[in-house]
Design a protein around this motif. Structure first.
Motif, PDB file in Angstrom:
ATOM      1  N   ARG A   1       0.850  -1.187   0.000  1.00  0.00           N
ATOM      2  CA  ARG A   1       0.000   0.000   0.000  1.00  0.00           C
ATOM      3  C   ARG A   1       0.889   1.242   0.000  1.00  0.00           C
ATOM      4  NH1 ARG A   1      -3.701   0.960   4.787  1.00  0.00           N
ATOM      5  NH2 ARG A   1      -4.259  -1.255   4.660  1.00  0.00           N
ATOM      6  N   ASN A   2       0.288   2.427   0.112  1.00  0.00           N
ATOM      7  CA  ASN A   2       1.054   3.661  -0.038  1.00  0.00           C
ATOM      8  C   ASN A   2       1.807   4.043   1.236  1.00  0.00           C
ATOM      9  OD1 ASN A   2      -1.413   4.178   1.195  1.00  0.00           O
ATOM     10  ND2 ASN A   2      -1.553   6.266   0.418  1.00  0.00           N
ATOM     11  N   HIS A   3       2.663   3.142   1.704  1.00  0.00           N
ATOM     12  CA  HIS A   3       3.608   3.458   2.763  1.00  0.00           C
ATOM     13  C   HIS A   3       4.723   4.330   2.192  1.00  0.00           C
ATOM     14  CE1 HIS A   3       1.809   0.486   5.416  1.00  0.00           C
ATOM     15  NE2 HIS A   3       2.030  -0.489   4.547  1.00  0.00           N
ATOM     16  N   PRO A   4       5.402   5.128   3.023  1.00  0.00           N
ATOM     17  CA  PRO A   4       6.588   5.834   2.529  1.00  0.00           C
ATOM     18  C   PRO A   4       7.623   4.885   1.930  1.00  0.00           C
ATOM     19  CG  PRO A   4       5.918   6.725   4.647  1.00  0.00           C
ATOM     20  CD  PRO A   4       5.057   5.514   4.408  1.00  0.00           C
ATOM     21  N   GLU A   5       7.683   3.663   2.445  1.00  0.00           N
ATOM     22  CA  GLU A   5       8.658   2.698   1.937  1.00  0.00           C
ATOM     23  C   GLU A   5       8.388   2.289   0.493  1.00  0.00           C
ATOM     24  OE1 GLU A   5       8.980   2.798   6.246  1.00  0.00           O
ATOM     25  OE2 GLU A   5       7.265   2.576   4.891  1.00  0.00           O
ATOM     26  N   TRP A   6       7.167   2.546   0.007  1.00  0.00           N
ATOM     27  CA  TRP A   6       6.913   2.266  -1.413  1.00  0.00           C
ATOM     28  C   TRP A   6       7.890   3.069  -2.266  1.00  0.00           C
ATOM     29  CZ3 TRP A   6       6.199   3.885  -6.236  1.00  0.00           C
ATOM     30  CH2 TRP A   6       5.536   3.069  -7.149  1.00  0.00           C
ATOM     31  N   GLN A   7       8.052   4.351  -1.927  1.00  0.00           N
ATOM     32  CA  GLN A   7       8.979   5.200  -2.681  1.00  0.00           C
ATOM     33  C   GLN A   7      10.419   4.703  -2.539  1.00  0.00           C
ATOM     34  OE1 GLN A   7       8.339   7.712  -4.713  1.00  0.00           O
ATOM     35  NE2 GLN A   7       6.132   7.795  -4.385  1.00  0.00           N
ATOM     36  N   ILE A   8      10.804   4.290  -1.348  1.00  0.00           N
ATOM     37  CA  ILE A   8      12.153   3.771  -1.140  1.00  0.00           C
ATOM     38  C   ILE A   8      12.376   2.534  -2.004  1.00  0.00           C
ATOM     39  CG2 ILE A   8      13.675   2.673   0.563  1.00  0.00           C
ATOM     40  CD1 ILE A   8      12.379   4.555   2.664  1.00  0.00           C
ATOM     41  N   ALA A   9      11.396   1.633  -2.032  1.00  0.00           N
ATOM     42  CA  ALA A   9      11.524   0.402  -2.810  1.00  0.00           C
ATOM     43  C   ALA A   9      11.616   0.701  -4.309  1.00  0.00           C
ATOM     44  CB  ALA A   9      10.330  -0.515  -2.522  1.00  0.00           C
ATOM     45  N   PHE A  10      10.740   1.581  -4.794  1.00  0.00           N
ATOM     46  CA  PHE A  10      10.744   1.891  -6.235  1.00  0.00           C
ATOM     47  C   PHE A  10      12.071   2.493  -6.664  1.00  0.00           C
ATOM     48  CE2 PHE A  10      10.255   4.719  -9.822  1.00  0.00           C
ATOM     49  CZ  PHE A  10       9.550   3.945 -10.733  1.00  0.00           C
ATOM     50  N   TRP A  11      12.521   3.489  -5.910  1.00  0.00           N
ATOM     51  CA  TRP A  11      13.735   4.184  -6.338  1.00  0.00           C
ATOM     52  C   TRP A  11      14.981   3.373  -6.048  1.00  0.00           C
ATOM     53  CZ3 TRP A  11      13.315   7.625  -9.861  1.00  0.00           C
ATOM     54  CH2 TRP A  11      12.119   8.339  -9.989  1.00  0.00           C
ATOM     55  N   ALA A  12      14.949   2.484  -5.072  1.00  0.00           N
ATOM     56  CA  ALA A  12      16.065   1.561  -4.876  1.00  0.00           C
ATOM     57  C   ALA A  12      16.233   0.681  -6.111  1.00  0.00           C
ATOM     58  CB  ALA A  12      15.837   0.704  -3.639  1.00  0.00           C
ATOM     59  N   ALA A  13      15.126   0.225  -6.666  1.00  0.00           N
ATOM     60  CA  ALA A  13      15.193  -0.577  -7.881  1.00  0.00           C
ATOM     61  C   ALA A  13      15.853   0.207  -9.009  1.00  0.00           C
ATOM     62  CB  ALA A  13      13.797  -1.041  -8.284  1.00  0.00           C
ATOM     63  N   GLN A  14      15.488   1.483  -9.140  1.00  0.00           N
ATOM     64  CA  GLN A  14      16.082   2.303 -10.201  1.00  0.00           C
ATOM     65  C   GLN A  14      17.575   2.525  -9.950  1.00  0.00           C
ATOM     66  OE1 GLN A  14      14.468   2.902 -12.901  1.00  0.00           O
ATOM     67  NE2 GLN A  14      12.566   2.088 -12.054  1.00  0.00           N
ATOM     68  N   LEU A  15      17.950   2.815  -8.709  1.00  0.00           N
ATOM     69  CA  LEU A  15      19.358   3.043  -8.397  1.00  0.00           C
ATOM     70  C   LEU A  15      20.190   1.772  -8.562  1.00  0.00           C
ATOM     71  CD1 LEU A  15      18.929   5.318  -5.243  1.00  0.00           C
ATOM     72  CD2 LEU A  15      19.843   6.017  -7.474  1.00  0.00           C
ATOM     73  N   ALA A  16      19.563   0.624  -8.481  1.00  0.00           N
ATOM     74  CA  ALA A  16      20.257  -0.647  -8.672  1.00  0.00           C
ATOM     75  C   ALA A  16      20.281  -1.078 -10.131  1.00  0.00           C
ATOM     76  CB  ALA A  16      19.603  -1.740  -7.818  1.00  0.00           C
ATOM     77  N   GLY A  17      19.648  -0.300 -11.003  1.00  0.00           N
ATOM     78  CA  GLY A  17      19.617  -0.655 -12.415  1.00  0.00           C
ATOM     79  C   GLY A  17      18.597  -1.723 -12.759  1.00  0.00           C
ATOM     80  N   LEU A  18      17.633  -1.942 -11.860  1.00  0.00           N
ATOM     81  CA  LEU A  18      16.614  -2.969 -12.089  1.00  0.00           C
ATOM     82  C   LEU A  18      15.398  -2.380 -12.787  1.00  0.00           C
ATOM     83  CD1 LEU A  18      16.731  -4.640  -8.548  1.00  0.00           C
ATOM     84  CD2 LEU A  18      18.209  -5.074 -10.527  1.00  0.00           C
ATOM     85  N   VAL A  19      14.518  -3.251 -13.231  1.00  0.00           N
ATOM     86  CA  VAL A  19      13.240  -2.834 -13.796  1.00  0.00           C
ATOM     87  C   VAL A  19      12.198  -2.915 -12.683  1.00  0.00           C
ATOM     88  CG1 VAL A  19      11.491  -3.268 -15.566  1.00  0.00           C
ATOM     89  CG2 VAL A  19      13.905  -3.746 -16.045  1.00  0.00           C
ATOM     90  N   ALA A  20      11.631  -1.787 -12.296  1.00  0.00           N
ATOM     91  CA  ALA A  20      10.641  -1.756 -11.228  1.00  0.00           C
ATOM     92  C   ALA A  20       9.283  -2.193 -11.765  1.00  0.00           C
ATOM     93  CB  ALA A  20      10.543  -0.362 -10.629  1.00  0.00           C
ATOM     94  N   VAL A  21       8.622  -3.091 -11.025  1.00  0.00           N
ATOM     95  CA  VAL A  21       7.318  -3.615 -11.449  1.00  0.00           C
ATOM     96  C   VAL A  21       6.319  -3.406 -10.310  1.00  0.00           C
ATOM     97  CG1 VAL A  21       6.080  -5.560 -12.469  1.00  0.00           C
ATOM     98  CG2 VAL A  21       8.566  -5.383 -12.747  1.00  0.00           C
ATOM     99  N   PRO A  22       5.693  -2.229 -10.230  1.00  0.00           N
ATOM    100  CA  PRO A  22       4.670  -2.015  -9.198  1.00  0.00           C
ATOM    101  C   PRO A  22       3.404  -2.794  -9.540  1.00  0.00           C
ATOM    102  CG  PRO A  22       5.521   0.075 -10.108  1.00  0.00           C
ATOM    103  CD  PRO A  22       5.929  -1.022 -11.032  1.00  0.00           C
ATOM    104  N   LEU A  23       2.887  -3.531  -8.573  1.00  0.00           N
ATOM    105  CA  LEU A  23       1.670  -4.315  -8.794  1.00  0.00           C
ATOM    106  C   LEU A  23       0.527  -3.753  -7.957  1.00  0.00           C
ATOM    107  CD1 LEU A  23       3.037  -7.984  -8.877  1.00  0.00           C
ATOM    108  CD2 LEU A  23       2.673  -6.394 -10.786  1.00  0.00           C
TER     109      LEU A  23
END
Length: 259
Positions: free
Chosen positions: A106-128
């Motif tokens: 859900r819309n926890h602040p950690e959602w943003q941390i998780a999404f942008w961590a994926a980007q900083l790691a060079g991964l493809v972020a897949v929000p479901l």
């Protein structure tokens, strides 16, 4: 390509809209547009990847980024947390550029941390979609085959079976599950157990290319199973700037000076 909205009267003034567009997108203008290698319009001076976009948060330091109830997260805290998680995704879980990272919470602040961590790691972020049933989650997971699931406790039981079957890593946010059957045999770490992020530590040394995939966003599935729509870094970086263009065009349309 950026475009302006019709004037408030509802009667489109194409000539005025074209003049505003030309003013904002001409060479040297704030939203200068050039044709890219594939002949598609791009912002000349904007970020070309989501990593470039998020790295600008360094400049905001102690400025509040997110407020959730009594909790405030600054830009500096956010970036440090995202960087630390990104390092973990690559060094502990062995994920590499182009691997998929699912975000299901859900819309926890950690959602943003998780999404942008994926980007900083060079991964493809897949929000479901957090409202999905287990069957809907499994369909998308089988389709995108992520190497890690970044989930909250409310979603864990809907994805645990898939993670157990495939051996994907799970990072649990806001989870109060013990060591019972839900987490049995999972490769699971609890985000709350991670060391405090080092505010001076850098994200992983990876540089995604503008043409690399950045996100997979699943459709609503109104006419069948949801389908994953892939977007590149360049497309998402352009989408991030479009609202600023629209705001400037709207201000000029009203005879005001853009902020």
């Amino acid at each position: 390509m950026p475009h302006t909205n019709p004037p408030p009267s509802g009667q489109p003034d194409s000539g005025r809209a074209e003049r505003i567009h030309a003013l904002l997108t001409a060479p040297g203008a704030p939203f200068a547009v050039v044709l890219g290698e594939r002949g598609t319009p791009e912002y000349a001076d904007g970020p070309r990847t989501l990593r470039e976009f998020v790295e600008t948060t360094w400049a905001y330091g102690d400025t509040p980024f997110l407020i959730a109830g009594e909790r405030t997260c600054t830009y500096g805290e956010f970036f440090a947390a995202a960087s630390a998680l990104a390092v973990r995704l690559r060094e502990r879980y062995g994920l590499r550029s182009g691997d998929r990272a699912v975000i299901a919470m859900r819309n926890h602040p950690e959602w943003q941390i998780a999404f942008w961590a994926a980007q900083l790691a060079g991964l493809v972020a897949v929000p479901l979609n957090a409202w999905w049933t287990e069957d809907e989650f499994v369909h998308a997971l089988d389709d995108c085959e992520p190497g890690v699931l970044l989930v909250d406790g409310e979603r864990l039981d809907r994805v645990a079976g898939w993670a157990r079957r495939t051996g994907a890593y799970v990072v649990l946010f806001h989870g109060e599950h013990g060591d019972g059957p839900v987490v049995e045999a999972l490769r699971l770490d609890r985000y709350d157990d991670f060391p405090a992020p080092d505010p001076l530590a850098a994200p992983p040394d990876v540089e995604p290319r503008p043409e690399d995939d950045a996100t997979i966003l699943y459709t609503s599935g109104t006419t069948g199973r949801p389908k994953g729509a892939v977007a590149t870094h360049l497309a998402q970086a352009g989408a991030a700037l479009n609202p600023r263009y629209q705001a400037a065009a709207s201000a000029l349309g009203r005879g005001a000076v853009p902020g």
